[in-house]
Write a protein that holds these residues in place. Structure first.
Motif, short mmCIF file in Angstrom:
data_model
loop_
_atom_site.label_atom_id
_atom_site.label_comp_id
_atom_site.label_asym_id
_atom_site.label_seq_id
_atom_site.Cartn_x
_atom_site.Cartn_y
_atom_site.Cartn_z
N ARG A 152 15.77 5.59 32.23
CA ARG A 152 16.45 4.29 32.31
C ARG A 152 15.91 3.47 33.47
O ARG A 152 15.71 2.26 33.37
CB ARG A 152 17.96 4.49 32.46
N GLU A 182 21.98 -3.94 29.36
CA GLU A 182 21.50 -3.28 30.58
C GLU A 182 21.08 -1.87 30.21
O GLU A 182 21.80 -1.15 29.50
CB GLU A 182 22.60 -3.24 31.64
N PHE A 183 19.94 -1.44 30.71
CA PHE A 183 19.46 -0.09 30.42
C PHE A 183 20.42 0.97 30.97
O PHE A 183 20.53 2.07 30.42
CB PHE A 183 18.06 0.12 31.02
N SER A 184 21.14 0.65 32.03
CA SER A 184 22.06 1.61 32.64
C SER A 184 23.18 2.03 31.69
O SER A 184 23.84 3.03 31.90
CB SER A 184 22.66 1.03 33.92
N ILE A 237 16.11 -6.67 28.89
CA ILE A 237 16.91 -6.81 27.67
C ILE A 237 18.10 -7.74 27.93
O ILE A 237 19.07 -7.77 27.18
CB ILE A 237 17.41 -5.45 27.14
N LEU A 240 12.46 2.20 32.51
CA LEU A 240 12.58 1.10 31.55
C LEU A 240 12.96 -0.19 32.26
O LEU A 240 12.40 -1.26 31.98
CB LEU A 240 13.63 1.44 30.49
N ASP A 241 13.90 -0.08 33.19
CA ASP A 241 14.36 -1.27 33.92
C ASP A 241 13.27 -1.86 34.80
O ASP A 241 13.23 -3.07 35.03
CB ASP A 241 15.58 -0.91 34.75
N ARG A 283 12.12 7.62 20.95
CA ARG A 283 12.67 6.71 21.96
C ARG A 283 12.96 5.33 21.37
O ARG A 283 13.96 4.70 21.71
CB ARG A 283 11.68 6.59 23.13
N TRP A 309 20.82 1.23 20.70
CA TRP A 309 21.53 0.64 21.81
C TRP A 309 21.45 -0.88 21.81
O TRP A 309 22.44 -1.56 22.12
CB TRP A 309 20.99 1.19 23.14
N MET A 356 22.74 2.87 28.56
CA MET A 356 22.20 3.72 27.50
C MET A 356 22.40 5.18 27.90
O MET A 356 21.51 5.82 28.45
CB MET A 356 20.72 3.39 27.27
N LEU A 391 16.47 3.29 21.48
CA LEU A 391 16.57 1.93 22.01
C LEU A 391 17.08 0.97 20.94
O LEU A 391 17.90 0.09 21.22
CB LEU A 391 15.21 1.47 22.54
#
Length: 411
Positions: free
Chosen positions: A81, A69-71, A90, A84-85, A54, A61, A73, A58
């Protein structure tokens, strides 16, 4: 061309208030691989056996694709995701102001959110495009303790050190603004080639003394030079110090980047005045540390920065003393025409004087390029844009601070 945040706009006020009210999440930017793995496992969203894989995802990305934005990835499951958010951030810092000079120089005023019991802070970052390269000048502290008499940042008290995240965020945001990350149509495995980058070089020459924030600077630069991420060559990264002697050897040994010395005088009496840290670490100790810098060679020369101040340090006698001081050190001497700022008592040396100074040093066997003054129309001397921002009307500042610190428990 100038971009300025308008805090009178209702949508802007609402966005700032929303950001301030949200609980502050830990950032993954600026963590080492081991720290990132530990954070993911500790949050309970990744089992230990998957942590390495993982982290690799990350890392790609964050530092190859440059997502904020995690979205975005797309090879990570939606559930992960979302998790993570919920736990981590980030996001980029707020751009308070962006200015673009007629010569292409860009200057950003960034605002970082409050940390702990502190308040939001502002720092500057400058991008200088040149033929065949683009250099980003990065800050390491908010303000400075060194009070160098010719430096505008020296008029601003030290507020705090920047974190590794905040140091890296300057590079990431600059690359965003310059279109220096792959776009969405670029294949996921692609890495932007080195010769196609707008930011090809970085210099730790912005606000603050990098070696008074050694650990955070070290971590940020090791991530910036990591071959599986931002992948900047260490020979394209220069750290400039005013002369924190005990940390100079560590810089070469532990970070391995190019070294620049903010010198500006060839004798202790004058340097005590211009660069007061000289009283603690005089020229003898500084030059000795330079001679012992790991990896020093003709291919890895030390850059000595020398600002040209009219009738202060610009005589031929000064040039002769400078050559004598640096004898035997593989070096380049950057001559910097002084960039005036409001309230300074110094003036830039006459161009003819600078050229004579440069000719003498060149004839003595040292490269002595004269730095082209850049961004004078956008207050590009370090610290000027931040000071200008602090001159906003009191009512505007109070309104903005109230929105930014709401939810952080401050009065």
């Amino acid at each position: 061309m100038t971009f300025s945040l308008d805090i009178t706009d209702s949508n802007t006020r609402a966005a700032l208030a929303s950001r301030a009210a949200a609980p502050q999440k830990a950032s993954l930017v600026g963590l080492s691989r081991a720290e990132m793995a530990e954070a993911l496992v500790a949050a309970g969203i990744v089992p230990e056996r998957q942590a390495r894989m993982r982290v690799q995802q990350l890392w790609h990305w964050l530092y190859v694709r440059g997502v904020s934005e995690f979205s975005q990835m797309f090879n990570i499951s939606k559930d992960l995701r979302t998790a993570l958010d919920q736990h981590f951030a980030i996001a980029r810092p707020e751009i308070v102001e962006e200015q673009i000079s007629a010569d292409g120089t860009r200057k950003w005023l960034f605002r970082f959110p409050a940390r702990g019991a502190g308040r939001p802070v502002e720092i500057e970052t400058v991008y200088i495009p040149e033929e065949g390269r683009g250099t980003l000048c990065i800050s390491s502290q908010v303000g400075c303790t060194l009070t160098c008499s010719f430096c505008h940042t020296g008029t601003q008290k030290l507020v705090r050190n920047l974190t590794a995240e905040e140091i890296l965020a300057q590079l990431l945001t600059a690359r965003d603004r310059l279109g220096d990350f792959p776009d969405r149509d670029t294949p996921a495995g692609a890495i932007v080639p080195a010769d196609g980058r707008k930011v090809s070089n970085i210099v730790m020459m912005g606000m603050g003394e990098p070696l008074y924030n050694f650990e955070a600077v070290k971590q940020a630069l090791l991530i910036a030079s990591d071959g599986d991420g931002l992948a900047l060559s260490k020979r394209r990264i220069t750290l400039s110090t005013s002369g924190v002697v005990p940390e100079i050897f560590r810089t070469g040994e532990e970070i391995g980047v190019m070294l620049a010395i903010s010198l500006h005088a060839s004798n202790d009496d004058l340097r005590d005045l211009l660069v007061p840290i000289n009283k603690k670490y005089p020229l003898k100790d500084l030059i000795d540390a330079c001679r012992k810098y790991p990896g020093l060679s003709n291919a890895r020369r030390i850059t000595f920065e020398y600002v040209m101040l009219k009738d202060v340090n610009d005589s031929l006698e000064d040039a002769k003393a400078l050559v004598h001081l640096l004898k035997g050190i593989p070096a380049k001497i950057n001559l910097i025409p002084f960039n005036p700022w409001p309230g300074t008592n110094y003036q830039c040396s006459d161009w003819e004087t600078i050229e004579k100074f440069a000719d003498f040093i060149n004839n003595a066997g040292y490269a002595s390029p004269i730095r082209t003054p850049r961004g004078r129309d956008i207050l590009a001397a370090c610290g000027q844009l931040k000071s200008e921002s602090e001159r906003l009307k009191k009512s505007e500042r109070l309104a903005l601070e109230a929105m930014m610190i709401a939810g952080h428990g401050e009065a």
